[in-house]
Design a protein around this motif. Structure first.
Motif, mmCIF file in Angstrom:
data_model
loop_
_atom_site.group_PDB
_atom_site.id
_atom_site.type_symbol
_atom_site.label_atom_id
_atom_site.label_comp_id
_atom_site.label_asym_id
_atom_site.label_seq_id
_atom_site.Cartn_x
_atom_site.Cartn_y
_atom_site.Cartn_z
ATOM 1 N N GLY A 5 0.819 -1.208 0.000
ATOM 2 C CA GLY A 5 0.000 0.000 0.000
ATOM 3 C C GLY A 5 0.852 1.257 0.000
ATOM 4 O O GLY A 5 0.535 2.242 -0.675
ATOM 5 N N ILE A 6 1.925 1.242 0.761
ATOM 6 C CA ILE A 6 2.839 2.396 0.812
ATOM 7 C C ILE A 6 3.588 2.522 -0.513
ATOM 8 O O ILE A 6 3.727 3.624 -1.046
ATOM 9 C CB ILE A 6 3.832 2.245 1.988
ATOM 10 C CG1 ILE A 6 3.081 2.308 3.312
ATOM 11 C CG2 ILE A 6 4.916 3.314 1.918
ATOM 12 C CD1 ILE A 6 3.958 2.004 4.511
ATOM 13 N N MET A 7 4.036 1.397 -1.045
ATOM 14 C CA MET A 7 4.821 1.427 -2.281
ATOM 15 C C MET A 7 3.974 1.820 -3.491
ATOM 16 O O MET A 7 4.509 2.307 -4.481
ATOM 17 C CB MET A 7 5.476 0.069 -2.518
ATOM 18 C CG MET A 7 6.455 -0.328 -1.425
ATOM 19 S SD MET A 7 7.841 0.782 -1.300
ATOM 20 C CE MET A 7 8.935 0.052 -2.476
ATOM 21 N N ASN A 8 2.658 1.626 -3.429
ATOM 22 C CA ASN A 8 1.782 1.953 -4.554
ATOM 23 C C ASN A 8 1.203 3.360 -4.476
ATOM 24 O O ASN A 8 0.351 3.716 -5.282
ATOM 25 C CB ASN A 8 0.643 0.936 -4.656
ATOM 26 C CG ASN A 8 1.133 -0.403 -5.164
ATOM 27 O OD1 ASN A 8 2.082 -0.464 -5.938
ATOM 28 N ND2 ASN A 8 0.495 -1.467 -4.718
ATOM 29 N N GLN A 9 1.662 4.148 -3.533
ATOM 30 C CA GLN A 9 1.190 5.532 -3.430
ATOM 31 C C GLN A 9 1.635 6.306 -4.671
ATOM 32 O O GLN A 9 2.827 6.366 -4.979
ATOM 33 C CB GLN A 9 1.758 6.213 -2.186
ATOM 34 C CG GLN A 9 1.277 5.651 -0.881
ATOM 35 C CD GLN A 9 -0.196 5.935 -0.658
ATOM 36 O OE1 GLN A 9 -0.688 7.001 -1.016
ATOM 37 N NE2 GLN A 9 -0.890 4.981 -0.081
ATOM 38 N N PRO A 10 0.679 6.880 -5.408
ATOM 39 C CA PRO A 10 1.078 7.645 -6.603
ATOM 40 C C PRO A 10 1.736 8.971 -6.220
ATOM 41 O O PRO A 10 1.299 9.657 -5.295
ATOM 42 C CB PRO A 10 -0.239 7.876 -7.340
ATOM 43 C CG PRO A 10 -1.303 7.705 -6.322
ATOM 44 C CD PRO A 10 -0.764 6.817 -5.249
ATOM 45 N N LEU A 11 2.796 9.308 -6.928
ATOM 46 C CA LEU A 11 3.474 10.594 -6.728
ATOM 47 C C LEU A 11 3.100 11.567 -7.842
ATOM 48 O O LEU A 11 2.829 12.731 -7.574
ATOM 49 C CB LEU A 11 4.991 10.394 -6.675
ATOM 50 C CG LEU A 11 5.531 9.566 -5.514
ATOM 51 C CD1 LEU A 11 7.038 9.427 -5.619
ATOM 52 C CD2 LEU A 11 5.151 10.172 -4.188
ATOM 53 N N GLY A 67 1.043 10.948 -11.632
ATOM 54 C CA GLY A 67 0.539 10.063 -12.684
ATOM 55 C C GLY A 67 0.731 8.615 -12.290
ATOM 56 O O GLY A 67 0.275 8.170 -11.242
ATOM 57 N N HIS A 68 1.441 7.868 -13.138
ATOM 58 C CA HIS A 68 1.722 6.461 -12.856
ATOM 59 C C HIS A 68 3.046 6.268 -12.097
ATOM 60 O O HIS A 68 3.473 5.136 -11.879
ATOM 61 C CB HIS A 68 1.757 5.652 -14.154
ATOM 62 C CG HIS A 68 0.424 5.545 -14.815
ATOM 63 N ND1 HIS A 68 -0.588 4.788 -14.306
ATOM 64 C CD2 HIS A 68 -0.067 6.123 -15.942
ATOM 65 C CE1 HIS A 68 -1.650 4.885 -15.077
ATOM 66 N NE2 HIS A 68 -1.350 5.709 -16.097
ATOM 67 N N PHE A 69 3.678 7.345 -11.740
ATOM 68 C CA PHE A 69 4.956 7.292 -11.008
ATOM 69 C C PHE A 69 4.658 7.113 -9.525
ATOM 70 O O PHE A 69 4.126 8.007 -8.869
ATOM 71 C CB PHE A 69 5.747 8.583 -11.261
ATOM 72 C CG PHE A 69 7.169 8.528 -10.792
ATOM 73 C CD1 PHE A 69 8.094 7.712 -11.400
ATOM 74 C CD2 PHE A 69 7.580 9.314 -9.726
ATOM 75 C CE1 PHE A 69 9.410 7.678 -10.967
ATOM 76 C CE2 PHE A 69 8.882 9.284 -9.284
ATOM 77 C CZ PHE A 69 9.799 8.460 -9.906
ATOM 78 N N THR A 70 4.986 5.930 -8.977
ATOM 79 C CA THR A 70 4.655 5.604 -7.591
ATOM 80 C C THR A 70 5.870 5.756 -6.678
ATOM 81 O O THR A 70 7.003 5.885 -7.142
ATOM 82 C CB THR A 70 4.141 4.156 -7.493
ATOM 83 O OG1 THR A 70 5.190 3.270 -7.874
ATOM 84 C CG2 THR A 70 2.913 3.943 -8.369
ATOM 85 N N LEU A 71 5.589 5.697 -5.395
ATOM 86 C CA LEU A 71 6.664 5.762 -4.404
ATOM 87 C C LEU A 71 7.609 4.574 -4.563
ATOM 88 O O LEU A 71 8.828 4.718 -4.437
ATOM 89 C CB LEU A 71 6.072 5.790 -2.990
ATOM 90 C CG LEU A 71 7.064 5.855 -1.840
ATOM 91 C CD1 LEU A 71 7.889 7.140 -1.922
ATOM 92 C CD2 LEU A 71 6.351 5.771 -0.517
ATOM 93 N N GLY A 72 7.080 3.407 -4.858
ATOM 94 C CA GLY A 72 7.911 2.216 -5.054
ATOM 95 C C GLY A 72 8.865 2.374 -6.218
ATOM 96 O O GLY A 72 10.034 1.997 -6.137
#
Length: 144
Positions: A67-73, A75-80
């Motif tokens: 859930g943390i790694m899938n946080q969007p920053l 668009g499709h660019f996530t924290l992960g």
């Protein structure tokens, strides 16, 4: 005297006479070399722990905190994805610190120690120097 690795009646497998220590043995017993080696080991252990710890943290977060790694920053660019790309930055910084530390702290001391230990003892003469260009030693590195 021990007959280690010999049969009865055969001469001993080693000589009990004192021989000059080899240059490798001399340098390994030198206190300055011991200090240099211990400092290098401490630095290498910390650098390795930092790099491996970063990779391990990324893998653990990916596995146990999706859930943390899938946080969007953006668009499709996530924290992960950002942390994954950050691993390249961690490696670049680790390698850069290693090179800087070797050039500033360890290499000058190692060169000085080698120069002192390769000098012949006083009273002995060095063989005559050859004339002409000196071949590049495999142990010497040129700066870029």
């Amino acid at each position: 005297m021990s007959n280690y690795f010999t049969r009865p009646g055969e001469p001993s497998a080693y000589s009990t006479e004192y021989t000059e220590p080899t240059p490798g043995r001399v340098i390994h017993s030198h206190p300055e070399f011991q200090s240099l080696r211990n400092g290098y080991r401490r630095f290498a252990a910390r650098s390795t722990a930092l790099a491996v710890g970063g990779f391990l943290l990324y893998v653990l977060l990916s596995n146990f905190a999706p859930g943390i790694m899938n946080q969007p920053l953006a668009g499709h660019f996530t924290l992960g994805l950002a942390l994954g790309l950050g691993q390249f930055l961690v490696m670049v910084v680790t390698v850069w610190r290693y090179v800087v530390r070797m050039r500033t702290s360890f290499d000058p001391v190692a060169r000085g120690l080698r120069a002192r230990l390769e000098q012949p003892p006083t009273g002995q003469h060095r063989p005559a120097e050859r004339t002409g260009a000196r071949p590049q030693s495999a142990r010497e590195y040129r700066r870029w």
